[in-house]
Design a protein around this motif. Structure first.
Motif, PDB file in Angstrom:
ATOM      1  N   VAL A 285       2.261   1.020  12.520  1.00 26.31           N
ATOM      2  CA  VAL A 285       1.570  -0.253  12.776  1.00 26.31           C
ATOM      3  C   VAL A 285       0.151  -0.205  12.210  1.00 26.31           C
ATOM      4  CG1 VAL A 285       0.679  -1.789  14.580  1.00 26.31           C
ATOM      5  CG2 VAL A 285       2.989  -0.827  14.778  1.00 26.31           C
ATOM      6  N   GLY A 286      -0.567   0.900  12.430  1.00 30.89           N
ATOM      7  CA  GLY A 286      -1.918   1.040  11.898  1.00 30.89           C
ATOM      8  C   GLY A 286      -1.936   1.065  10.382  1.00 30.89           C
ATOM      9  N   PHE A 287      -1.009   1.795   9.792  1.00 33.12           N
ATOM     10  CA  PHE A 287      -0.883   1.862   8.341  1.00 33.12           C
ATOM     11  C   PHE A 287      -0.632   0.470   7.762  1.00 33.12           C
ATOM     12  CE2 PHE A 287       2.678   2.309   5.134  1.00 33.12           C
ATOM     13  CZ  PHE A 287       1.873   2.494   4.027  1.00 33.12           C
ATOM     14  N   THR A 288       0.248  -0.282   8.417  1.00 37.73           N
ATOM     15  CA  THR A 288       0.567  -1.643   7.976  1.00 37.73           C
ATOM     16  C   THR A 288      -0.666  -2.528   8.000  1.00 37.73           C
ATOM     17  OG1 THR A 288       2.845  -1.406   8.751  1.00 37.73           O
ATOM     18  CG2 THR A 288       2.019  -3.656   8.443  1.00 37.73           C
ATOM     19  N   LYS A 289      -1.428  -2.451   9.090  1.00 37.21           N
ATOM     20  CA  LYS A 289      -2.635  -3.284   9.195  1.00 37.21           C
ATOM     21  C   LYS A 289      -3.637  -2.958   8.101  1.00 37.21           C
ATOM     22  CE  LYS A 289      -2.328  -4.017  14.170  1.00 37.21           C
ATOM     23  NZ  LYS A 289      -2.928  -3.718  15.493  1.00 37.21           N
ATOM     24  N   ALA A 290      -3.818  -1.676   7.802  1.00 32.06           N
ATOM     25  CA  ALA A 290      -4.757  -1.278   6.756  1.00 32.06           C
ATOM     26  C   ALA A 290      -4.310  -1.801   5.394  1.00 32.06           C
ATOM     27  CB  ALA A 290      -4.901   0.243   6.727  1.00 32.06           C
ATOM     28  N   TYR A 291      -3.034  -1.634   5.065  1.00 34.79           N
ATOM     29  CA  TYR A 291      -2.529  -2.115   3.776  1.00 34.79           C
ATOM     30  C   TYR A 291      -2.537  -3.635   3.711  1.00 34.79           C
ATOM     31  CZ  TYR A 291      -0.980   1.930   1.059  1.00 34.79           C
ATOM     32  OH  TYR A 291      -0.928   3.039   0.260  1.00 34.79           O
ATOM     33  N   CYS A 292      -2.217  -4.280   4.817  1.00 30.98           N
ATOM     34  CA  CYS A 292      -2.184  -5.741   4.866  1.00 30.98           C
ATOM     35  C   CYS A 292      -3.542  -6.319   4.485  1.00 30.98           C
ATOM     36  CB  CYS A 292      -1.782  -6.193   6.268  1.00 30.98           C
ATOM     37  SG  CYS A 292      -1.753  -7.977   6.473  1.00 30.98           S
ATOM     38  N   ASP A 293      -4.598  -5.784   5.087  1.00 32.49           N
ATOM     39  CA  ASP A 293      -5.947  -6.288   4.825  1.00 32.49           C
ATOM     40  C   ASP A 293      -6.339  -6.107   3.366  1.00 32.49           C
ATOM     41  OD1 ASP A 293      -6.171  -6.944   7.472  1.00 32.49           O
ATOM     42  OD2 ASP A 293      -7.351  -5.184   8.030  1.00 32.49           O
ATOM     43  N   GLU A 294      -5.945  -5.003   2.769  1.00 27.90           N
ATOM     44  CA  GLU A 294      -6.400  -4.684   1.423  1.00 27.90           C
ATOM     45  C   GLU A 294      -5.524  -5.272   0.326  1.00 27.90           C
ATOM     46  OE1 GLU A 294      -8.134  -0.769  -0.855  1.00 27.90           O
ATOM     47  OE2 GLU A 294      -7.866  -0.765   1.321  1.00 27.90           O
ATOM     48  N   LEU A 295      -4.211  -5.231   0.506  1.00 27.44           N
ATOM     49  CA  LEU A 295      -3.315  -5.648  -0.573  1.00 27.44           C
ATOM     50  C   LEU A 295      -3.140  -7.160  -0.678  1.00 27.44           C
ATOM     51  CD1 LEU A 295      -0.545  -2.898  -0.550  1.00 27.44           C
ATOM     52  CD2 LEU A 295      -2.631  -3.030  -1.911  1.00 27.44           C
ATOM     53  N   ALA A 296      -3.462  -7.888   0.378  1.00 26.36           N
ATOM     54  CA  ALA A 296      -3.304  -9.350   0.343  1.00 26.36           C
ATOM     55  C   ALA A 296      -4.121  -9.971  -0.786  1.00 26.36           C
ATOM     56  CB  ALA A 296      -3.711  -9.958   1.684  1.00 26.36           C
ATOM     57  N   GLN A 297      -5.265  -9.405  -1.075  1.00 27.60           N
ATOM     58  CA  GLN A 297      -6.103  -9.953  -2.149  1.00 27.60           C
ATOM     59  C   GLN A 297      -5.464  -9.787  -3.529  1.00 27.60           C
ATOM     60  OE1 GLN A 297      -9.871  -7.821  -2.288  1.00 27.60           O
ATOM     61  NE2 GLN A 297      -8.847  -5.924  -1.735  1.00 27.60           N
ATOM     62  N   HIS A 298      -4.388  -9.002  -3.603  1.00 25.10           N
ATOM     63  CA  HIS A 298      -3.676  -8.790  -4.862  1.00 25.10           C
ATOM     64  C   HIS A 298      -2.313  -9.477  -4.875  1.00 25.10           C
ATOM     65  CE1 HIS A 298      -6.683  -5.859  -6.036  1.00 25.10           C
ATOM     66  NE2 HIS A 298      -6.514  -5.264  -4.856  1.00 25.10           N
TER      67      HIS A 298
END
Length: 195
Positions: free
Chosen positions: A171-184
């Motif tokens: 869940v934590g890993f998902t949140k971190a990637y979600c915040d960063e990769l959405a801009q791409h």
């Protein structure tokens, strides 16, 4: 968009290519079939092949199926999976990190011999594959990573501290990637089936 413009085609995955780890058994197999029913071709990396059931289910939906026997915890697994999927299906649009293990024992007996393999399969392998596939999806400016969590991530649970910890980590890993990769243009989500 007007409500009358709604169509089930909005949920279509026609022409998409999906990797489903552990996609030939249990929940993974259900995800493979669901993706095929929505129009996606399916690539399954797993430690063992099934008896052909998953291939038959996917191909019955008119979709392509490819399999790679691979240990997801091997250092070269992410590269092998990305390369094999790209060769077999022509690209990657979706990653479903579904493979997982759950070893059970009383907390007093639950030692590193049980903890370490669960962390490797349930947390490190999804990170490594997400990292490799994420680069591919960012380069194409679109895609989806779906990590399978569990209610144990929020509730704990008896007999498997590593399962609760790794699913909480997902869940934590998902949140971190979600915040960063959405801009791409890449969407990252976690789902928590009720077990």
């Amino acid at each position: 968009m007007d409500i009358r413009d709604f169509s089930m085609d909005l949920f279509s995955l026609a022409g998409k290519r999906a990797i489903v780890t552990g996609g030939n058994s249990g929940l993974g197999q259900a995800f493979s079939l669901a993706l095929a029913k929505a129009g996606a071709d399916v690539f399954v990396p797993s430690v063992v092949d099934d008896d052909g059931t998953t291939r038959a289910l996917v191909e019955a939906e008119g979709r392509r199926y490819a399999f790679l026997e691979v240990d997801l915890t091997a250092p070269d697994a992410p590269t092998r999976i990305v390369d094999a999927c790209t060769r077999a299906l022509g690209g990657i649009d979706v990653l479903v990190n579904s493979a997982g293990i759950c070893l059970l024992d009383d907390v007093e007996a639950f030692d590193r011999a049980k903890w370490d393999p669960m962390v490797a399969v349930n947390l490190t392998a999804p990170f490594a594959l997400g990292h490799a596939v994420g680069k591919h999806l960012v380069a194409q400016g679109s895609g989806k990573i779906i990590n399978i969590a569990s209610l144990f991530a929020f509730l704990g649970g008896q007999w498997s501290p590593a399962y609760a910890a790794t699913k909480h980590g997902i869940v934590g890993f998902t949140k971190a990637y979600c915040d960063e990769l959405a801009q791409h243009g890449v969407q990252v989500n976690a789902i928590a089936p009720g077990y």
